[in-house]
Every structure is written in structure tokens, then in C-alpha cells.
Scaffold this active site. Structure first.
Site, PDB file in Angstrom:
ATOM      1  N   SER A 169      51.895  73.822  39.233  1.00  0.00           N
ATOM      2  CA  SER A 169      50.499  73.732  39.422  1.00  0.00           C
ATOM      3  C   SER A 169      50.309  75.110  40.074  1.00  0.00           C
ATOM      4  O   SER A 169      49.092  75.522  39.842  1.00  0.00           O
ATOM      5  CB  SER A 169      50.001  72.763  40.286  1.00  0.00           C
ATOM      6  OG  SER A 169      50.169  71.315  39.821  1.00  0.00           O
ATOM      7  N   GLY A 173      45.415  75.522  36.170  1.00  0.00           N
ATOM      8  CA  GLY A 173      44.516  75.908  35.364  1.00  0.00           C
ATOM      9  C   GLY A 173      43.089  75.139  35.487  1.00  0.00           C
ATOM     10  O   GLY A 173      43.112  74.522  36.439  1.00  0.00           O
ATOM     11  N   CYS A 199      46.197  64.784  40.602  1.00  0.00           N
ATOM     12  CA  CYS A 199      45.570  66.028  40.569  1.00  0.00           C
ATOM     13  C   CYS A 199      44.894  66.538  39.543  1.00  0.00           C
ATOM     14  O   CYS A 199      43.896  66.234  39.170  1.00  0.00           O
ATOM     15  CB  CYS A 199      46.740  67.149  40.931  1.00  0.00           C
ATOM     16  SG  CYS A 199      46.128  68.699  41.799  1.00  0.00           S
ATOM     17  N   GLN A 217      41.645  64.957  37.386  1.00  0.00           N
ATOM     18  CA  GLN A 217      40.512  65.750  36.959  1.00  0.00           C
ATOM     19  C   GLN A 217      40.348  65.206  35.386  1.00  0.00           C
ATOM     20  O   GLN A 217      39.084  65.400  35.027  1.00  0.00           O
ATOM     21  CB  GLN A 217      40.527  67.332  37.034  1.00  0.00           C
ATOM     22  CG  GLN A 217      40.817  67.230  38.575  1.00  0.00           C
ATOM     23  CD  GLN A 217      41.175  68.879  39.065  1.00  0.00           C
ATOM     24  OE1 GLN A 217      41.720  69.498  37.940  1.00  0.00           O
ATOM     25  NE2 GLN A 217      41.473  69.215  39.997  1.00  0.00           N
ATOM     26  N   ASN A 223      47.449  70.553  46.442  1.00  0.00           N
ATOM     27  CA  ASN A 223      47.233  71.756  45.927  1.00  0.00           C
ATOM     28  C   ASN A 223      46.242  71.706  44.704  1.00  0.00           C
ATOM     29  O   ASN A 223      46.647  71.537  43.712  1.00  0.00           O
ATOM     30  CB  ASN A 223      48.895  71.954  45.507  1.00  0.00           C
ATOM     31  CG  ASN A 223      48.824  73.144  44.461  1.00  0.00           C
ATOM     32  OD1 ASN A 223      47.963  74.050  44.634  1.00  0.00           O
ATOM     33  ND2 ASN A 223      49.799  73.228  43.625  1.00  0.00           N
ATOM     34  N   GLY A 281      42.507  74.034  43.176  1.00  0.00           N
ATOM     35  CA  GLY A 281      41.570  74.635  43.378  1.00  0.00           C
ATOM     36  C   GLY A 281      40.312  74.424  42.621  1.00  0.00           C
ATOM     37  O   GLY A 281      39.118  74.975  42.606  1.00  0.00           O
ATOM     38  N   HIS A 329      48.709  64.611  46.432  1.00  0.00           N
ATOM     39  CA  HIS A 329      49.999  64.615  46.084  1.00  0.00           C
ATOM     40  C   HIS A 329      50.670  63.603  46.664  1.00  0.00           C
ATOM     41  O   HIS A 329      51.074  63.804  47.559  1.00  0.00           O
ATOM     42  CB  HIS A 329      50.700  65.836  45.787  1.00  0.00           C
ATOM     43  CG  HIS A 329      50.399  66.696  44.872  1.00  0.00           C
ATOM     44  ND1 HIS A 329      50.993  66.905  43.619  1.00  0.00           N
ATOM     45  CD2 HIS A 329      49.074  67.694  44.639  1.00  0.00           C
ATOM     46  CE1 HIS A 329      50.574  67.586  42.780  1.00  0.00           C
ATOM     47  NE2 HIS A 329      49.112  68.148  43.349  1.00  0.00           N
ATOM     48  N   GLU A 359      53.672  62.040  45.978  1.00  0.00           N
ATOM     49  CA  GLU A 359      54.985  62.405  45.985  1.00  0.00           C
ATOM     50  C   GLU A 359      55.087  63.331  47.327  1.00  0.00           C
ATOM     51  O   GLU A 359      56.418  63.237  47.826  1.00  0.00           O
ATOM     52  CB  GLU A 359      55.370  63.046  44.907  1.00  0.00           C
ATOM     53  CG  GLU A 359      55.174  64.554  44.662  1.00  0.00           C
ATOM     54  CD  GLU A 359      53.771  64.954  44.397  1.00  0.00           C
ATOM     55  OE1 GLU A 359      53.318  66.053  44.476  1.00  0.00           O
ATOM     56  OE2 GLU A 359      52.937  64.086  44.044  1.00  0.00           O
TER      57      GLU A 359
END
Length: 366
Positions: free
Chosen positions: A51, A232, A258, A262, A300, A302, A344, A346
Site C-alpha cells: 500500500s 494508488g 482499505c 474504497q 494506512n 491517503g 486494517h 490484521e
């Protein structure tokens, strides 16, 4: 030429801010989008997380490298994924007896260009105000116009598709073939610890490249589908949206984490946007709106799902919310066995408050 404790390096930000420090890793010039991670441990997991492809990581904890690295066990992929690393104090020696080697040797072998001796507190405060931006680290170029010319070549993360570059090139299996359930994984940049968390719950996994067709994945006849994390801009991935929409139409369970979250949101007609800074660290508070309980989470990302879109949606509903900035942290699809989270569960590294989400997914497979 090897890096020594006196090898100089510079960090140039897109807005012209220049920092001087000491080189680490390999001597060279490289850059990407600069962002910061507030985690106090787990640097090897961070550096190998797909990521983070295309990103330069600032470690906000003061000392980095003091416990060395362990080959394989603490790596989230087969290689270092970050585009560069920035820290305050970089340890030239390590103290963990079980370590396989030093972080310096590990990063040099991976051709990673980094810089230490930076006032990371000042740097993070600057980025928190200005927002994430591209940067360049160099331990070989010190002429400012040349640095600026190299920095201008780095593409913006907004509008950048990276999953097809970091995902597996060939499908592969994880787990026990005699397990009671089969899960198909759409690899957009998956972490190894996510796969192990699903596999250890009596599941046999087949991991497919990002652009694999739904027909090929469905031919394996899985009991459910998992859509992974990855790097990305999610708005540049219509191929993944199409595949996941077919996952949803199959009426089999779907779970996304994550970037996978999206993508599932886009399937439901929701938009995503680039955040001012993003969330990267191990201590983000999230409230589960279904149970009313709060969790400390590892994050994590953006990009995020637009809250207004979700609140007005007829297809999906909000399940988790970030208690720091009230951004979307989870959703479920109405009338389907499908849900996703932005954080996340995990948590490698991080707290394990959210690992129950894997149990919920596996329960849906029954």
C-alpha cells in the site's frame, strides 16, 4: 560507494522546503509522495506493505533500526515497497538477538534511498499544515536546480493507478487445501498477514492478480470473495470496480479492506477523495456504530469515501466512523453479505482490537 555515518543527503519538498541530513540505505536519488506514520514499532512491516508503493515514509518515532530486521517473518511482501524513508535517529547497530541483520544492510540491498538526522517533528508539522506533497531524497545531487528538475518528474499520487504494478503476476494458493471454506482474493496489493488471518480460520485461499476477470475467479467456485488493500488512487480502477460489482451480484459474501473498501464503495455509487494528510499509524480511534464499542486501529490510507455520499446512499450504510475526524471507517451493503472497513484489522503492526472482522467474514461463508 557505501553509505557511512558522515555521508550527506538532502530532502527537497515540492513547495521548495529543503532539509539537510545524513544518508541511509543506498546512495542515490529517489522520491515520491511524502507522508508520515506515527507507529512506534513495526518499521519492517511498514516498509514492505504494498500500500506504500510510490510513497516516502517519515517515521515519527525517534529511533529507527534499533531492533534490526527478520527475513520473511516480519515482511508483508517479498520486497521493500516504499519509495524512500525519512527518520530522526537511525541506528547503525541493533540489539535483538533474533534479528537476521541490520536495517541499513536490508535497505541498501533493496536499493532504498533514505535520509536521517532530520527534525521529523518540524517536518511533520509542516506537512500537517501544507498537506501531503511530492518530495525527493538525494545523497548524490546537491545542486538545487537539478534537484528541482528531478522532483518535477515524479507523478502525483492523485490519478495514479498502482495496484496492477504491485500485485501478484500469477495466481497462487495460501492455506490448507482440505480447509472447509474457499476464499478468492482479488490482489490489489495484499499484505501477507491479511492472508494468514483468513487462512488460519479454516479457509483455503486463491490469490488472483488485480486485473483477473470475474469469470476466471468464479470458475474456482469460492465460497466468498476478499478485496485487498493496495496503493494508488481508487478512482483510477474501473477494472476492479467491474470485477467487485460481479462479486456482489453473485450474492456470495464479500469483504474489503482499505483500497478494497474504497472499491466496494464505488460499486455502490459512492465517491472517493484524496485526503489532506491521510491516516497512517497504530492508534486511530474508531467507533463501531453497530455495537457502540470503540477500537484502536492500525491505518494506512491517503484516500477516503465521501461521507455525504454514504449517508444519502440507498445501497450502503455506515458501520464505523473515525473518532478523530469523523471520516468513513466502514460500511455494509444493504441486502447483501458484503461489508468493508477503511482500517486494517490484521494490524501488523498494531493492536488487535478489530480482528473480529475476519471472524464475521468467515461466519458469513457458512
Amino acid at each position: 560507494m557505501k553509505v557511512t555515518e558522515s555521508t550527506p543527503a538532502v530532502l527537497l519538498l515540492q513547495d521548495g522546503t529543503l532539509f539537510h541530513g545524513k544518508a541511509l540505505g543506498k546512495i542515490g536519488t529517489h522520491g515520491g509522495e511524502i507522508c508520515f506514520n506515527t507507529g512506534m514499532t513495526g518499521y519492517q512491516e511498514i516498509y514492505t506493505d504494498p500500500s506504500y508503493s510510490g510513497q516516502v515514509i517519515i517515521n515519527t518515532t525517534a529511533h529507527i533500526g534499533n531492533y534490526g530486521v527478520i527475513d520473511g517473518l516480519e515482511a508483508e511482501s517479498s520486497q521493500v515497497q516504499i519509495a524512500g524513508m525519512v527518520c530522526n535517529e537511525f541506528a547503525s547497530i541493533h540489539s535483538r538477538e533474533t534479528a537476521d541483520g541490520s536495517l541499513q544492510d536490508y535497505l541498501a540491498k533493496a536499493n532504498l534511498v533514505g535520509i536521517s538526522g532530520i527534525d521529523t517533528r518540524a517536518l511533520v508539522r509542516h506537512i500537517r499544515t501544507k498537506g501531503v506533497m511530492n518530495c525527493l531524497i538525494s545523497s548524490e545531487i546537491f545542486d538545487l536546480p537539478t534537484l528541482q528538475a528531478e522532483l518535477a518528474k515524479i507523478p502525483s499520487m492523485e490519478g495514479l493507478e498502482l495496484s496492477s504494478q504491485v500485485c501478484t503476476k500469477e495466481a497462487y494458493f495460501v492455506g490448507d487445501p482440505s480447509a472447509s471454506k474457499k476464499v478468492a482474493v482479488l490482489d490489489l496489493g495484499v499484505k501477507k498477514s491479511i492472508l494468514s488471518n483468513i487462512a488460519e480460520r479454516d479457509c483455503y485461499l486463491q490469490v488472483f492478480p488485480a486485473k483477473t476477470s470475474y469469470a476466471e475467479i468464479a470458475a474456482w467456485n469460492p465460497d466468498g470473495y476478499f478485496v485487498s488493500n493496495g496503493p494508488g488512487d481508487p478512482a483510477t480502477m474501473p477494472y476492479a470496480v467491474e470485477t467487485v460489482s460481479q462479486f456482489l451480484a453473485s450474492d456470495k459474501p464479500v469483504f474489503g479492506i482499505c483500497l478494497g473498501h474504497q472499491i466496494l464503495a464505488q460499486v455502490c455509487g459512492l465517491s472517493t477523495y484524496k485526503m489532506h494528510n491521510g491516516h497512517r499509524g497504530l492508534n486511530h480511534p474508531v467507533k463501531n456504530l453497530i455495537t457502540g464499542l470503540s477500537e484502536i486501529t492500525s491505518q494506512n490510507h491517503g484516500f477516503a469515501v465521501k461521507m455525504d455520499d454514504l449517508k444519502s446512499s440507498e445501497k450502503a450504510e455506515l458501520t464505523h466512523i473515525n473518532l478523530n475526524d469523523q471520516t468513513v471507517e466502514g460500511l455494509r451493503v444493504k441486502g447483501r453479505k458484503a461489508f468493508s472497513v477503511q482500517h486494517h484489522p490484521e494490524a501488523s503492526p498494531g493492536p488487535h482490537d478489530s480482528r473480529y472482522l475476519f471472524d464475521q467474514f468467515v461466519d458469513l461463508l457458512n
